[in-house]
Design an enzyme around this catalytic site. Sequence first.
Site: not given
Length: 377
Positions: A77, A108, A150, A213, A237
């Site tokens: 990335q 970000c 993204k 998400g 996450r």
Amino acid sequence: MRIGSLTLASPVVLAPMAGVTNVAFRTLCRELERSQVGTVSGLYVCEMVTARALVERHPVTMHMTTFAPDESPRSLQLYTVDPATTYTAAKMIADEDLADHIDMNFGCPVPKVTRHGGGAALPFKRRLFGQIVAAAVRATESAGIPVTVKFRIGIDDDHHTHLDAGRIAESEGAAAVALHARTAAQRYSGSADWEQIARLKEHVKTIPVLGNGDIFDASDALTMMATTGCDGVVIGRGCLGRPWLFAELSAAFTGRPAPTPPTLGEVADIIRRHAKLLTAHFGEDKGMRDLRKHIAWYLHGFPAGSELRRALALVTTLDDLDILLGRLDPDVPFPPAATGPRGRQGSPSRVVLPDGWLSDRDDCTVPTKADMMHSGG
């Protein structure tokens, strides 16, 4: 799922996460997927590197581009703000065979990035955004390296950019787009708005749309795809402290039986393996320091005791780690408390932007100082 020249057996992508998705973590995820379901089927993206630092061959950045000998496809990335630097970095990746896939980071939300016009702030400048995507595609086209993009829903609820970003990325030759269904102002708080993934899917017709998400287990992934119509999922996450999640996702998408969640003893073995991989990549001192944050995620929901947790949070050697892990009860089954959300969440906040950033969406002036930090910053 096809992403340009790449064919993936399952529509699952590991999201690049700074300080997490290095070669050690990616290797561990791939090993667990292979051992539990017999194959490696998804795409595992390395942590973000800065295009400028890559071109300048910053030692930290070059080390971050390490891939395992058997890692395929190799996915890297890029964080970038400048079409010229983007072209040079992408051409370097193609010419030197540094990766098989390039993902571009426009998501970000951290202030030190957005205050200079980078990350989630940049898609607001739609002409500049298009020029950057086009530069990466042009630099890699002859090598057959697909470029994906993204981004987030937008800066905040008053400044959504994802539909324009999807349309522009598609028209400039991106092989897929991925939407983290939060605004930059949300950071990682609240709930992801999956409806916006569905809207993007309706808007982008010719390339895959991936959703990101609030995917914390395989059922979340299946639900997202069923409700939004997206073509694949990006896992961030949800895999912290649970590198075996990709085996569970692979099984869910390919119709295999779900692997049995690990006992505490099996988690301890996974921690040991992770520690050895980090030590091989960084050396024992830095590797063990890097492991400490992972230990807290690994033990989330398990009974371990405050004293042992404190000792593990300060561990410095592989030998000490082995002794401390030996104090865990290996027969404890995977507890319900270990499922669900994990990692940073925080609270929403105003997005810090350069002065006058919102005054002209078609201004294609390259932001200053936005690419000064080295990768991983």
